[in-house]
Design an enzyme around this catalytic site. Structure first.
Site, PDB file in Angstrom:
ATOM      1  CG  ASP A  10     -38.666  -8.836  17.204  1.00  0.00           C
ATOM      2  OD1 ASP A  10     -39.472  -9.096  16.284  1.00  0.00           O
ATOM      3  OD2 ASP A  10     -37.448  -8.650  16.984  1.00  0.00           O
ATOM      4  CG  HIS A 242     -37.768  -9.126   6.986  1.00  0.00           C
ATOM      5  ND1 HIS A 242     -36.908  -9.668   6.076  1.00  0.00           N
ATOM      6  CD2 HIS A 242     -37.243  -7.908   7.309  1.00  0.00           C
ATOM      7  CE1 HIS A 242     -35.900  -8.837   5.861  1.00  0.00           C
ATOM      8  NE2 HIS A 242     -36.090  -7.754   6.597  1.00  0.00           N
TER       9      HIS A 242
HETATM   10  O1  RIB Z   1     -34.293 -10.361   9.932  1.00  0.00           O
HETATM   11  C1  RIB Z   1     -35.558  -9.805   9.910  1.00  0.00           C
HETATM   12  C2  RIB Z   1     -36.285 -10.097  11.201  1.00  0.00           C
HETATM   13  O2  RIB Z   1     -35.587  -9.529  12.308  1.00  0.00           O
HETATM   14  C3  RIB Z   1     -37.672  -9.502  11.270  1.00  0.00           C
HETATM   15  O3  RIB Z   1     -38.467 -10.349  12.051  1.00  0.00           O
HETATM   16  C4  RIB Z   1     -37.438  -8.205  11.985  1.00  0.00           C
HETATM   17  O4  RIB Z   1     -38.614  -7.710  12.585  1.00  0.00           O
HETATM   18  C5  RIB Z   1     -36.406  -8.609  13.003  1.00  0.00           C
HETATM   19  O5  RIB Z   1     -37.034  -9.226  14.096  1.00  0.00           O
HETATM   20 CA    CA Z   2     -39.691  -9.330  13.919  1.00  0.00          CA
END
Ligand code: RIB
Ligand code: CA
Length: 314
Positions: A10, A242
């Protein structure tokens, strides 16, 4: 033969970093990128992904748009908090040249299911946005998706607080119904949650050397990354990797040295919506379908991430 990979994003700054990192992983063959609403709308995620691939010289990789809203059907509206983290365009307000490629006509979940049927255990799925596309793919062809070599998710907060509420991590929260469907499907998944991603915080100290590469790619990606860990809205400087950590764990699961075997469920209502947890009944089941990472070798990962991406940026 190199393992084939589909990355579901995303895009989003840490998604953009995950894409660059994955492209640097010589041991895998990226057969497509699928997009979802989340940090931005699905249209923006698709555009950002196409433009980023163009910047990185990988126009050969096709992009498959997916869900524009969660299973609940509620329209996806981008909150101000997302602008603070990812900028108004999802990539730190950095302008990229437009790709001449267009998104593919088949949906993200059709592409996932078709690829799973075709490649079976030669295919890995890495999902770093809401789980809507994966849930749709499982609904379409559960057997095929279950046959994949490995499915790695950036999702959840089990032993730490959430990031979108005190209880919930954003990807789970953003489509809690789809997340429940995936986790209760019985299909084996590896989960990289905030428990480990919050151990992987970067700043200029780790990524500053990208600037010295002095290419268009390095300048643009550095600017995008810098917005994420250092902008006017941030009190504490630093950004968690992340989505790149999910990429690393997919290719090298041993980067996380403590995987808990567990069954999980997702709260759907009230203040705890999006919280993952287990129950006595789930604990009593013999088959556990989730491997949940509890610890990571953060120093090794951060160095590997910075070095691998720098090769892509040269
Ligand atoms: O909580 C972190 C996640 O949420 C990551 O994937 C960030 O890009 C959002 O999508
Ligand atoms: Ca993400």
């Amino acid at each position: 033969m190199r393992t084939k990979v589909i990355l579901d994003v995303d895009t989003g700054i840490d998604d953009a970093l995950a894409i660059a990192f994955l492209l640097g992983k010589k041991e895998v063959d990226v057969i497509g990128i699928t997009t979802c609403f989340g940090n931005v709308t699905v249209q923006t995620a698709t555009e950002n992904t196409l433009n980023l691939l163009h910047l990185l010289g990988r126009d050969d990789i096709k992009v498959y748009p997916g869900a524009d809203r969660p299973w609940s059907g509620r329209e996806w509206i981008i909150g101000e908090h997302l602008h603070r983290i990812h900028g108004y365009n999802g990539i730190g307000n950095v302008e990229l040249d437009r790709s001449l490629n267009e998104a593919e006509k088949i949906t993200a979940w059709q592409f996932m299911a078709e690829s799973a049927r075709r490649y079976g255990d030669e295919l890995m799925l890495i999902c770093v946005g809401p789980l809507t596309n994966l849930a749709n793919a499982i609904r379409l062809d559960k057997e095929a998706i279950a046959s994949c070599q490995r499915i790695t998710l950036m999702d959840g907060a089990l032993t730490v607080s959430g990031n979108i509420s005190p209880y919930a991590e954003a990807n789970v929260y953003n489509d809690s119904e789809a997340a429940e469907y995936v986790l209760s499907s019985g299909i084996d998944v590896n989960m990289i949650g905030l428990d480990v991603t919050l151990q992987t915080i970067v700043t200029d100290r780790e990524l500053g050397f990208w600037q010295t590469l002095n290419t268009l790619k390095s300048r643009k990606l550095f600017e995008i990354a810098a917005y994420y860990y250092f902008n006017e809205f941030k009190e504490v400087k630093g950004g968690a990797l992340h989505d790149p950590l999910a990429v690393e764990a997919a290719v090298n699961p041993e980067i996380a040295d403590d995987w808990l075997r567990i069954n999980l469920t997702v709260d759907q209502e009230g203040v705890t919506r999006g919280r993952i947890h287990t129950t006595k009944e789930l604990m009593s089941r013999e088959h556990k379908n989730v491997s949940y990472a509890l610890n990571v070798d953060a120093d090794t990962f951060i160095k590997r991430f910075a070095d691998t991406v720098s090769e892509v940026l040269k």
